[in-house]
Design an enzyme around this catalytic site. Structure first.
Site, PDB file in Angstrom:
ATOM      1  N   CYS A 260      -0.230  29.477 -46.893  1.00 24.25           N
ATOM      2  CA  CYS A 260      -1.201  28.821 -46.417  1.00 24.25           C
ATOM      3  C   CYS A 260      -2.596  28.329 -46.582  1.00 24.25           C
ATOM      4  O   CYS A 260      -2.653  27.424 -47.605  1.00 24.25           O
ATOM      5  CB  CYS A 260      -1.051  28.969 -44.577  1.00 24.25           C
ATOM      6  SG  CYS A 260       0.742  29.077 -44.745  1.00 24.25           S
TER       7      CYS A 260
HETATM    8  N1  LIG Z   1       4.552  31.747 -44.121  1.00 25.37           N
HETATM    9  C1  LIG Z   1       3.502  31.098 -42.599  1.00 25.37           C
HETATM   10  O1  LIG Z   1       3.344  31.950 -41.869  1.00 25.37           O
HETATM   11  C2  LIG Z   1       3.138  29.439 -41.570  1.00 25.37           C
HETATM   12  C3  LIG Z   1       2.857  29.484 -40.922  1.00 25.37           C
HETATM   13  C4  LIG Z   1       2.059  28.005 -40.442  1.00 25.37           C
HETATM   14  C5  LIG Z   1       3.044  26.596 -41.381  1.00 25.37           C
HETATM   15  N2  LIG Z   1       3.775  27.476 -42.815  1.00 25.37           N
HETATM   16  C6  LIG Z   1       4.582  26.208 -43.433  1.00 25.37           C
HETATM   17  O2  LIG Z   1       5.739  26.048 -43.081  1.00 25.37           O
HETATM   18  C7  LIG Z   1       6.408  25.322 -44.254  1.00 25.37           C
HETATM   19  C8  LIG Z   1       7.589  26.900 -44.788  1.00 25.37           C
HETATM   20  O3  LIG Z   1       6.779  27.637 -45.298  1.00 25.37           O
HETATM   21  P1  LIG Z   1       7.746  29.225 -45.405  1.00 25.37           P
HETATM   22  O4  LIG Z   1       6.881  29.999 -45.791  1.00 25.37           O
HETATM   23  O5  LIG Z   1       8.339  28.908 -44.040  1.00 25.37           O
HETATM   24  O6  LIG Z   1       8.437  28.638 -46.901  1.00 25.37           O
HETATM   25  P2  LIG Z   1       9.521  29.632 -47.126  1.00 25.37           P
HETATM   26  O7  LIG Z   1       9.320  29.801 -48.534  1.00 25.37           O
HETATM   27  O8  LIG Z   1       9.495  31.389 -46.412  1.00 25.37           O
HETATM   28  O9  LIG Z   1      11.069  28.817 -46.769  1.00 25.37           O
HETATM   29  C9  LIG Z   1      10.838  27.556 -46.774  1.00 25.37           C
HETATM   30  C10 LIG Z   1      12.795  27.908 -47.012  1.00 25.37           C
HETATM   31  O10 LIG Z   1      13.166  26.522 -47.503  1.00 25.37           O
HETATM   32  C11 LIG Z   1      14.197  26.006 -48.217  1.00 25.37           C
HETATM   33  N3  LIG Z   1      14.550  24.815 -48.716  1.00 25.37           N
HETATM   34  C12 LIG Z   1      13.817  24.787 -49.639  1.00 25.37           C
HETATM   35  N4  LIG Z   1      13.908  23.400 -50.331  1.00 25.37           N
HETATM   36  C13 LIG Z   1      14.998  23.485 -49.910  1.00 25.37           C
HETATM   37  C14 LIG Z   1      15.447  22.164 -49.491  1.00 25.37           C
HETATM   38  N5  LIG Z   1      15.572  20.914 -50.324  1.00 25.37           N
HETATM   39  N6  LIG Z   1      16.577  22.058 -48.820  1.00 25.37           N
HETATM   40  C15 LIG Z   1      16.567  22.694 -47.799  1.00 25.37           C
HETATM   41  N7  LIG Z   1      15.777  23.961 -48.084  1.00 25.37           N
HETATM   42  C16 LIG Z   1      15.426  24.416 -48.705  1.00 25.37           C
HETATM   43  C17 LIG Z   1      14.211  27.772 -49.099  1.00 25.37           C
HETATM   44  O11 LIG Z   1      14.993  28.014 -50.284  1.00 25.37           O
HETATM   45  C18 LIG Z   1      13.550  28.364 -48.168  1.00 25.37           C
HETATM   46  O12 LIG Z   1      14.479  29.314 -47.709  1.00 25.37           O
HETATM   47  C19 LIG Z   1       5.457  24.941 -44.962  1.00 25.37           C
HETATM   48  O13 LIG Z   1       4.844  23.915 -45.487  1.00 25.37           O
HETATM   49  C20 LIG Z   1       4.294  25.862 -44.985  1.00 25.37           C
HETATM   50  O14 LIG Z   1       2.690  25.938 -45.088  1.00 25.37           O
HETATM   51  C21 LIG Z   1       4.110  28.865 -43.192  1.00 25.37           C
END
Ligand SMILES: NC(=O)c1ccc[n+]([C@@H]2O[C@H](COP(=O)([O-])OP(=O)(O)OC[C@H]3O[C@@H](n4cnc5c(N)ncnc54)[C@H](O)[C@@H]3O)[C@@H](O)[C@H]2O)c1
Length: 428
Positions: A260
Site C-alpha cells: 500500500c
Molecule cells: N494488504 C493490505 O493490507 C491492504 C490494505 C488496504 C487495501 N489494500 C488494497 O486491496 C487490494 C487487494 O490487495 P491484497 O493485499 O488483498 O492483494 P492480494 O494480492 O493479497 O490478493 C489479490 C487476489 O486477487 C486475485 N486476483 C487477481 N486478479 C484477479 C482477477 N482478474 N479475478 C479474480 N481474482 C483475481 C489474486 O489471485 C489474489 O488472490 C489492493 O488494491 C490493495 O492496495 C490492501
C-alpha cells in the site's frame, strides 16, 4: 443473502470470513486455483489467519470458492478486492480491476450491487470500472445495477484490528447505490461512514496512505539529521508522543514496504497530471523513503569499518524479510533492496525470518526464490560479521541475538533496553 468476493488475498479473505460470520453466504472468486482449492478444503494460506477460522465457515456452508465467474449470476452483490500495483514505469496498473470487470459483466444480473475495494485513484469506479461493466453487460450503472466504492482498511498482523470494528467509508454512484452498499456492509461492519461519491471514498483512502508515507519520510529524514547530531530519534519520538494533542508517533525504518504505502500515493500523482496538478509532498516523501536502504548500507559499512572489515567478503545477515512485524508479507519489502545492495557490494548475504521460511517466486525478486531462512542457533548467528535488523518480529528473541552476534545494525530500535556489549549496536 448471497454475495461474491473477488480476489481472496490479504483483503478479500478476512472480509469473506467477516461476512460469513455475520450470516451472509459468501462465494469467493479468484483466478488462482490454489487459493480456491485451499479455501474449499478449509485451509488458510495467509500466515495470520487461522485455518480453523476458514474451516468453520466452510463447514457451516457459508463460504466456498470458485474460479467460475458465471456463478456471479446467483449473487446480490459483488465486492472486488484485486491487486492495484504500479507497472515498471511506476504508473497505476488497474488491469486486474478491468479484467475482473470484463469477467463479471456477462454474468451481471439486473439489480446487482458491485463494490470496488481495491485502492486506486479517484475516477476508477465511476469511469473505468463502470465502462467495462456497462459495455460487457448492456446494463446501465445506477439504473440497472448499483455501483459503489469502499476502501479496505485492513491492518494485517495487528491482533487488535478486527474487520468488523473498523469504520468503513462508502461512496455510491447514486444515492440509491450508496443506500444499497450501506445495507450490505451494515450486515458485517459496525460503523459506516457514508460520503457523497465514489471519488470522495477513493480520495479518502489515498489521503490515509499518503499521510503515512509522508510522516514516515519525515521521521526518516529526522533520523539521519539527529544521528549526525548524536541524538537518538527513537528517544525523541518517545518523548514527543507524551504530548496529549497535536502529535502522532511515526517510526523510522529501512524504507517503505508492503502493498500500500509505497505504491498508492503514486496513483494520485499519475491522476493529478491529468488535471495539471503536481504532488510535491508525495514525490519528496518517495525520495526520502527510497533513500533509506542506502543509508542503512552506509551505517553497516561504518560498523564493519570499525572492526577493520569491509562489506566485500563480510557475512551479513538481514533479520526480517517481511515488510512489517509479525506477518509473512514480503511484498515491496526493503529487506530485498538491502540483500541486493549488499550482494552487489560483494558481501555474502543471508536472511532470517521466522514467518518466511523460504522465499517464494515473485516477479520482482525471482533471483532470491528458493533461498531459505538461516537456522536460529548460536553457531549460525555468531558466524555473521554483522546482523541488520530490518523488521522487528516479536517471535525473535533480541537478547539472544545480542548475546550471539558481534555487531548489530538496528533500523527498528528492537534492541532498546536490552543488554548489549559496548559499541555492539549501531542504529540506522
Ligand atoms: N494488504 C493490505 O493490507 C491492504 C490494505 C488496504 C487495501 N489494500 C488494497 O486491496 C487490494 C487487494 O490487495 P491484497 O493485499 O488483498 O492483494 P492480494 O494480492 O493479497 O490478493 C489479490 C487476489 O486477487 C486475485 N486476483 C487477481 N486478479 C484477479 C482477477 N482478474 N479475478 C479474480 N481474482 C483475481 C489474486 O489471485 C489474489 O488472490 C489492493 O488494491 C490493495 O492496495 C490492501
Amino acid at each position: 443473502m448471497k454475495i461474491a468476493i473477488v480476489g481472496l488475498g490479504y483483503v478479500g479473505l478476512p472480509l469473506s470470513l467477516q461476512f460469513a460470520r455475520s450470516g451472509v453466504d459468501v462465494l469467493g472468486l479468484d483466478i488462482d486455483p490454489l487459493k480456491v482449492s485451499e479455501i474449499n478444503q478449509g485451509r488458510s494460506y495467509i500466515g495470520h489467519i487461522e485455518s480453523a477460522a476458514v474451516q468453520e465457515q466452510v463447514q457451516a456452508g457459508r463460504l466456498s470458492a470458485t474460479e467460475d465467474f458465471s456463478r456471479a449470476r446467483d449473487v446480490t452483490a459483488v465486492i472486488i478486492c484485486v491487486p492495484t500495483p504500479l507497472n515498471k514505469n511506476r504508473e497505476p496498473d488497474i488491469s486486474f480491476i478491468l479484467a475482473t470487470g470484463e469477467a463479471l459483466a456477462p454474468h451481471l444480473a439486473r439489480g446487482t450491487l458491485v463494490v470496488l475495494e481495491s485502492t486506486t485513484y479517484p475516477g476508477t469506479t465511476d469511469e473505468d470500472l463502470r465502462q467495462v461493466l456497462e459495455a460487457g453487460s448492456g446494463l446501465k450503472a445506477g439504473v440497472d445495477f448499483h455501483l459503489a466504492f469502499s476502501p479496505e482498511r485492513e491492518d494485517p498482523g495487528n491482533p487488535a484490528s478486527k474487520v468488523a470494528a473498523i469504520p468503513k467509508v462508502i461512496g455510491g454512484l447514486t444515492p440509491a447505490c450508496l443506500a444499497r452498499a450501506q445495507a450490505l456492509y451494515g450486515r458485517a461492519i459496525k460503523n459506516l461512514v457514508p460520503v457523497s461519491s465514489c471519488r470522495v471514498a477513493e480520495a479518502t483512502k489515498l489521503l490515509e496512505n499518503i499521510f503515512r508515507g509522508v510522516n514516515i519520510a519525515l521521521v526518516n529524514e529526522l533520523k539521519v539529521v539527529y544521528a549526525a547530531m548524536g541524538i537518538d530519534v527513537w528517544e525523541v519520538i518517545d518523548a514527543a508522543k507524551t504530548k496529549p494533542f497535536g502529535f502522532m508517533a511515526f517510526y523510522p525504518g529501512p524504507g517503505l514496504g508492503g502493498h500500500c504505502v509505497p505504491i498508492d500515493p503514486f496513483y494520485l500523482t499519475w491522476k493529478a497530471r491529468e488535471y495539471g496538478q503536481h504532488t510535491r509532498f508525495i514525490e519528496l516523501a518517495g525520495q526520502v523513503n527510497t533513500a533509506m536502504p542506502e543509508y542503512v548500507v552506509q551505517r553497516t559499512t561504518a560498523a564493519l569499518n570499525a572492526q577493520c572489515k569491509s562489506v566485500r567478503g563480510s557475512r551479513i545477515l538481514i533479520m526480517g524479510l517481511a515488510y512489517k512485524p509479525d506477518v509473512d508479507d514480503d511484498r515491496e519489502s526493503p529487506s530485498y533492496t538491502l540483500l541486493d545492495l549488499f550482494k552487489t557490494l560483494g558481501a555474502e548475504v543471508s536472511y532470517h525470518d521466522p514467518h518466511v521460511p523460504v522465499i517464494r517466486k515473485t516477479r520482482e525478486h525471482g533471483h532470491w526464490a528458493g533461498t531459505r531462512s538461516t537456522a536460529w542457533d548460536q553457531a549460525t548467528i555468531s558466524a555473521f560479521d554483522v546482523v541488520v535488523i530490518a523488521t522487528a518480529h516479536r517471535a525473535v528473541n533480541y537478547q539472544q541475538l545480542l548475546d550471539w552476534s558481534h555487531c548489530i545494525v538496528d533500523t527498528r530500535n528492537a534492541t532498546h533496553g536490552l543488554a548489549a556489549k559496548p559499541g555492539q549496536v549501531w542504529k540506522a
